[in-house]
Structures are given as structure tokens and as C-alpha cells.
Motif scaffolding. Structure first.
Motif, PDB file in Angstrom:
ATOM      1  N   GLY A  38      14.391   3.074   5.034  1.00 50.43           N
ATOM      2  CA  GLY A  38      15.025   1.988   4.296  1.00 50.43           C
ATOM      3  C   GLY A  38      16.529   2.133   4.055  1.00 50.43           C
ATOM      4  N   PRO A  39      16.991   3.254   3.475  1.00 45.97           N
ATOM      5  CA  PRO A  39      18.429   3.389   3.230  1.00 45.97           C
ATOM      6  C   PRO A  39      19.271   3.300   4.497  1.00 45.97           C
ATOM      7  N   ILE A  40      18.785   3.875   5.593  1.00 47.48           N
ATOM      8  CA  ILE A  40      19.523   3.791   6.852  1.00 47.48           C
ATOM      9  C   ILE A  40      19.623   2.338   7.309  1.00 47.48           C
ATOM     10  N   LEU A  41      18.520   1.604   7.193  1.00 50.28           N
ATOM     11  CA  LEU A  41      18.524   0.194   7.586  1.00 50.28           C
ATOM     12  C   LEU A  41      19.494  -0.611   6.725  1.00 50.28           C
ATOM     13  N   THR A  42      19.494  -0.342   5.424  1.00 49.04           N
ATOM     14  CA  THR A  42      20.414  -1.057   4.537  1.00 49.04           C
ATOM     15  C   THR A  42      21.858  -0.780   4.913  1.00 49.04           C
ATOM     16  N   ILE A  43      22.170   0.471   5.202  1.00 51.51           N
ATOM     17  CA  ILE A  43      23.542   0.830   5.586  1.00 51.51           C
ATOM     18  C   ILE A  43      23.942   0.124   6.877  1.00 51.51           C
ATOM     19  N   LEU A  44      23.044   0.118   7.857  1.00 49.93           N
ATOM     20  CA  LEU A  44      23.347  -0.553   9.129  1.00 49.93           C
ATOM     21  C   LEU A  44      23.551  -2.057   8.926  1.00 49.93           C
ATOM     22  N   LEU A  45      22.703  -2.665   8.104  1.00 47.36           N
ATOM     23  CA  LEU A  45      22.850  -4.097   7.815  1.00 47.36           C
ATOM     24  C   LEU A  45      24.148  -4.375   7.060  1.00 47.36           C
ATOM     25  N   ALA A  46      24.515  -3.456   6.151  1.00 49.03           N
ATOM     26  CA  ALA A  46      25.762  -3.627   5.396  1.00 49.03           C
ATOM     27  C   ALA A  46      26.982  -3.519   6.309  1.00 49.03           C
ATOM     28  N   VAL A  47      26.906  -2.653   7.303  1.00 51.92           N
ATOM     29  CA  VAL A  47      27.997  -2.529   8.281  1.00 51.92           C
ATOM     30  C   VAL A  47      28.124  -3.821   9.084  1.00 51.92           C
ATOM     31  N   ILE A  48      26.984  -4.390   9.487  1.00 47.79           N
ATOM     32  CA  ILE A  48      26.994  -5.585  10.331  1.00 47.79           C
ATOM     33  C   ILE A  48      27.409  -6.826   9.554  1.00 47.79           C
ATOM     34  N   PHE A  49      26.834  -7.028   8.363  1.00 51.28           N
ATOM     35  CA  PHE A  49      27.007  -8.296   7.653  1.00 51.28           C
ATOM     36  C   PHE A  49      28.047  -8.252   6.539  1.00 51.28           C
ATOM     37  N   LEU A  50      28.316  -7.075   5.970  1.00 48.28           N
ATOM     38  CA  LEU A  50      29.234  -6.984   4.838  1.00 48.28           C
ATOM     39  C   LEU A  50      30.508  -6.210   5.152  1.00 48.28           C
ATOM     40  N   ASN A  51      30.605  -5.726   6.381  1.00 47.93           N
ATOM     41  CA  ASN A  51      31.781  -4.962   6.809  1.00 47.93           C
ATOM     42  C   ASN A  51      31.985  -3.692   5.982  1.00 47.93           C
ATOM     43  N   GLU A  52      30.871  -3.091   5.546  1.00 49.31           N
ATOM     44  CA  GLU A  52      30.960  -1.809   4.834  1.00 49.31           C
ATOM     45  C   GLU A  52      30.956  -0.669   5.855  1.00 49.31           C
ATOM     46  N   HIS A  53      31.604   0.429   5.491  1.00 48.51           N
ATOM     47  CA  HIS A  53      31.656   1.576   6.408  1.00 48.51           C
ATOM     48  C   HIS A  53      31.512   2.872   5.613  1.00 48.51           C
ATOM     49  N   LEU A  54      30.751   3.799   6.143  1.00 48.34           N
ATOM     50  CA  LEU A  54      30.591   5.110   5.544  1.00 48.34           C
ATOM     51  C   LEU A  54      31.311   6.143   6.394  1.00 48.34           C
ATOM     52  N   ASN A  55      31.978   7.104   5.724  1.00 46.46           N
ATOM     53  CA  ASN A  55      32.599   8.186   6.481  1.00 46.46           C
ATOM     54  C   ASN A  55      31.571   9.289   6.726  1.00 46.46           C
ATOM     55  N   ILE A  56      32.001  10.338   7.387  1.00 47.10           N
ATOM     56  CA  ILE A  56      31.084  11.402   7.783  1.00 47.10           C
ATOM     57  C   ILE A  56      30.427  12.085   6.584  1.00 47.10           C
ATOM     58  N   TRP A  57      31.189  12.232   5.474  1.00 42.48           N
ATOM     59  CA  TRP A  57      30.647  12.873   4.289  1.00 42.48           C
ATOM     60  C   TRP A  57      29.598  11.991   3.612  1.00 42.48           C
ATOM     61  N   GLN A  58      29.818  10.693   3.642  1.00 44.00           N
ATOM     62  CA  GLN A  58      28.833   9.781   3.056  1.00 44.00           C
ATOM     63  C   GLN A  58      27.537   9.762   3.874  1.00 44.00           C
ATOM     64  N   TRP A  59      27.678   9.810   5.196  1.00 45.19           N
ATOM     65  CA  TRP A  59      26.481   9.888   6.043  1.00 45.19           C
ATOM     66  C   TRP A  59      25.713  11.177   5.771  1.00 45.19           C
ATOM     67  N   LEU A  60      26.454  12.280   5.590  1.00 49.02           N
ATOM     68  CA  LEU A  60      25.819  13.558   5.272  1.00 49.02           C
ATOM     69  C   LEU A  60      25.081  13.460   3.941  1.00 49.02           C
ATOM     70  N   GLY A  61      25.721  12.849   2.941  1.00 51.67           N
ATOM     71  CA  GLY A  61      25.085  12.667   1.640  1.00 51.67           C
ATOM     72  C   GLY A  61      23.830  11.825   1.730  1.00 51.67           C
ATOM     73  N   CYS A  62      23.891  10.773   2.533  1.00 49.48           N
ATOM     74  CA  CYS A  62      22.727   9.912   2.734  1.00 49.48           C
ATOM     75  C   CYS A  62      21.573  10.685   3.355  1.00 49.48           C
ATOM     76  N   LEU A  63      21.854  11.498   4.356  1.00 47.43           N
ATOM     77  CA  LEU A  63      20.811  12.282   5.016  1.00 47.43           C
ATOM     78  C   LEU A  63      20.212  13.329   4.079  1.00 47.43           C
ATOM     79  N   LEU A  64      21.055  13.946   3.242  1.00 48.77           N
ATOM     80  CA  LEU A  64      20.547  14.910   2.253  1.00 48.77           C
ATOM     81  C   LEU A  64      19.628  14.209   1.260  1.00 48.77           C
ATOM     82  N   ASN A  65      20.040  13.031   0.821  1.00 52.13           N
ATOM     83  CA  ASN A  65      19.229  12.245  -0.112  1.00 52.13           C
ATOM     84  C   ASN A  65      17.848  11.943   0.480  1.00 52.13           C
ATOM     85  N   ILE A  66      17.826  11.464   1.713  1.00 55.40           N
ATOM     86  CA  ILE A  66      16.568  11.107   2.373  1.00 55.40           C
ATOM     87  C   ILE A  66      15.701  12.341   2.603  1.00 55.40           C
TER      88      ILE A  66
END
Length: 309
Positions: free
Chosen positions: A266-294
Motif C-alpha cells: 500500500g505505501p509504495i502504491l500511494t507514493i507512486l500515485l502521488a508522484v504521478i498525480f500530485l507531482n510529489e517526489h521522495l529522495n533516497i533517504w525518504q525511500w530508505l525510511g519508507c522501506l524500513l517502515n514497511i
């Protein structure tokens, strides 16, 4: 050539579709907020739950427990509290928080609710948390803090960033409290009947809140742009009713644990949808944080025993 699908394949497909639709919630909300100054959390929640209410009433009736006359008044009262806590209050806090933070961060914070359930259970039942569970909790919160700090560094100074993050975390706490109430109620009412009843209660509570809190409530909601109505109805049907039904069907075929594992995307899908539709972007540290969370949440979700007995 006729292709036969197994129960596992169908259940997995339902779980994946459910995860995708649930993940789109923040995208719908953010898009609706951007359309009109009239749109706030209370208005959007009213549109969502008002459009979903007929379906959940039908679900409650269709799956009605034939032994409901044996259910105590206390159980009915607890069901009302659970419905209001899990799908009205928690959702309203979440909608409020999304007025101030990104869809990506919202999903990561909200995904902490399994850890909160474990922590609350350890306090209620006075049991120690296992070492593996402690490591999982540290991973989840460490990853979330990493994402928080990275986003806060790029957020405008006066956009109520920490208020938004706190509201979403409070939403996760409310949903964790709801989960602690559900086992007893599911045993009494049955899973499908309980879901229909609890969500019907939440829908009614949301509509009452809207009519009390909104001056000229009827005029406000009838003068909203048609596009806002479409987003509100979309939230009710495609982000609430349909994924709830699909998840029920998935659990019936795969079991709760396997369905939860698929839902972890779910969180990965939300991030991908946010990148596509809301123009949000995560840097490498945020992606790392997301993966640790999951990773931490998955460790907890599939641990047979989170607490020492």
C-alpha cells in the motif's frame, strides 16, 4: 482455451486490487482540496460516507446474524463506539492531516497502526514485548522519523507541517484502538455483519457531524462544484465500498495473514500515485525510511507472538 484460476490466484488478485484502491485515497483527497476553498475535511468526509452508507446498510442486512437477539446491549454499545472510533474519528483526523502534509508521508505514518496495537496490548495485558517485535517497532519508527525529517526540511515554514503529521498519527492511534475492540465483536456479530454495521454507524456519525459543524450545511454541499462531488462519491464507492468488499473476499480465500502481506504494498502504491498525480517526489533517504517502515510492519504482522506470555 479455457483458463482456470485457483482460489489463491483469485484471492491474491482481490487483495492487490483492494490495496491499490485503498492507496488512492490520499490522491482523491488532495485533488479535491485543490479544487475549491469550500472543501475541507468535514465536507469531503460527508460526501464520502453519504455515498457509501446505502451499500453498508445493505451489507449489514444481507449478512445479518440470525442470533442477534442473543447479543447484549453492551455489545451493541461497543459496536457503536468501535464504528465511530475506527471509521469516523480516525478517518476525519486523517482527512484533516492531509490538508497539511503530503500523501506519501500520510500513508507512511498511518501504516504504523499495527505497532500501536502491539504497544497498547502490552500495556493492557501487562506483557513484555518480544525482542524481535521491539526491533520491528524500532525499524518502523526510525524509518518514519527519517521520512518526517527529510520532508520537514523541504516544507514551507508556516504550513502547519507538524500539526498535519500529528493529526495523521492520532488517526493511526484511533484506528489501532478500533482494532483492539474488533475481535470480541466479530465473534459476536460475524465478520461481514460487523463490518456492515460498524461502517454504517461511522457513516451516520460523519453525516451528523457535518450537519452540526457546517453553517448552512444544505446550501454548502449543494453548491459544491460537480468535480468535487465526483471526487467525494469516488472516495465513497471506489476507495471505501469496493476495496472493503474485495478485502473481505480476499481474506475468505487466503486468510488474514496472506491478505495483509499483499496489502503491505500500500505505501509504495500511494507514493507512486502521488508522484504521478500530485507531482510529489521522495529522495533516497525518504525511500530508505519508507522501506524500513514497511519491513518493521511486516515483521510485526507475520510474527506469531508479538508479546511474551
Amino acid at each position: 482455451m479455457k483458463i482456470a484460476f485457483t482460489k489463491i490466484q483469485i484471492g491474491s488478485f482481490f487483495a492487490l486490487c483492494s490495496a491499490f484502491l485503498f492507496s488512492s485515497k490520499a490522491i482523491f483527497i488532495k485533488q479535491a482540496y485543490a479544487l475549491s476553498d469550500q472543501v475541507n475535511a468535514t465536507v469531503l468526509m460527508a460526501l464520502r460516507m453519504g455515498s457509501a452508507l446505502p451499500f453498508f446498510l445493505l451489507m449489514a442486512c444481507y449478512f445479518r446474524n440470525q442470533k442477534q437477539h442473543q447479543i447484549s446491549t453492551q455489545d451493541w454499545g461497543l459496536l457503536v463506539v468501535a464504528g465511530l472510533m475506527g471509521y469516523y474519528f480516525a478517518s476525519w483526523l486523517d482527512f484533516l492531516g492531509l490538508m497539511y502534509i503530503s500523501a506519501s508521508l500520510e500513508r507512511i505514518i498511518l501504516f504504523l497502526y499495527p505497532t500501536l496495537t502491539v504497544l497498547a496490548s502490552s500495556v493492557i495485558y501487562k506483557q513484555k514485548i518480544r525482542l524481535k517485535t521491539s526491533v520491528a517497532i524500532l525499524l518502523s519508527y526510525g524509518g518514519t522519523v527519517l521520512v518526517l525529517l527529510q520532508e520537514q526540511n523541504h516544507a514551507p515554514l508556516q504550513n502547519n507541517f507538524w500539526l498535519g503529521a500529528s493529526l495523521v498519527f492520532a488517526s493511526a492511534i484511533a484506528f489501532a484502538a478500533y482494532l483492539l475492540l474488533t475481535p470480541r465483536l466479530i465473534a459476536k456479530f460475524g465478520a461481514s455483519n460487523f463490518t456492515g454495521l460498524a461502517l454504517s454507524v461511522a457513516c451516520i456519525g460523519t453525516l451528523i457531524h457535518y450537519w452540526i459543524a457546517t453553517p448552512q450545511a444544505f446550501t454548502t454541499i449543494t453548491t459544491l462544484p460537480a468535480t468535487v462531488w465526483l471526487y467525494g462519491i469516488g472516495l465513497g464507492i471506489f476507495v471505501t465500498v469496493v476495496p472493503t468488499f474485495l478485502l473481505m473476499q480476499s481474506i475468505a480465500r487466503l486468510g488474514a495473514a496472506q491478505s495483509a502481506m499483499i496489502a503491505a504494498i500500500g505505501p509504495i502504491l500511494t507514493i507512486l500515485l502521488a508522484v504521478i498525480f500530485l507531482n510529489e517526489h521522495l529522495n533516497i533517504w525518504q525511500w530508505l525510511g519508507c522501506l524500513l517502515n514497511i519491513a518493521g510492519i511486516l515483521m510485526i504482522s507475520f510474527s506469531k507472538k508479538a508479546l511474551k506470555h
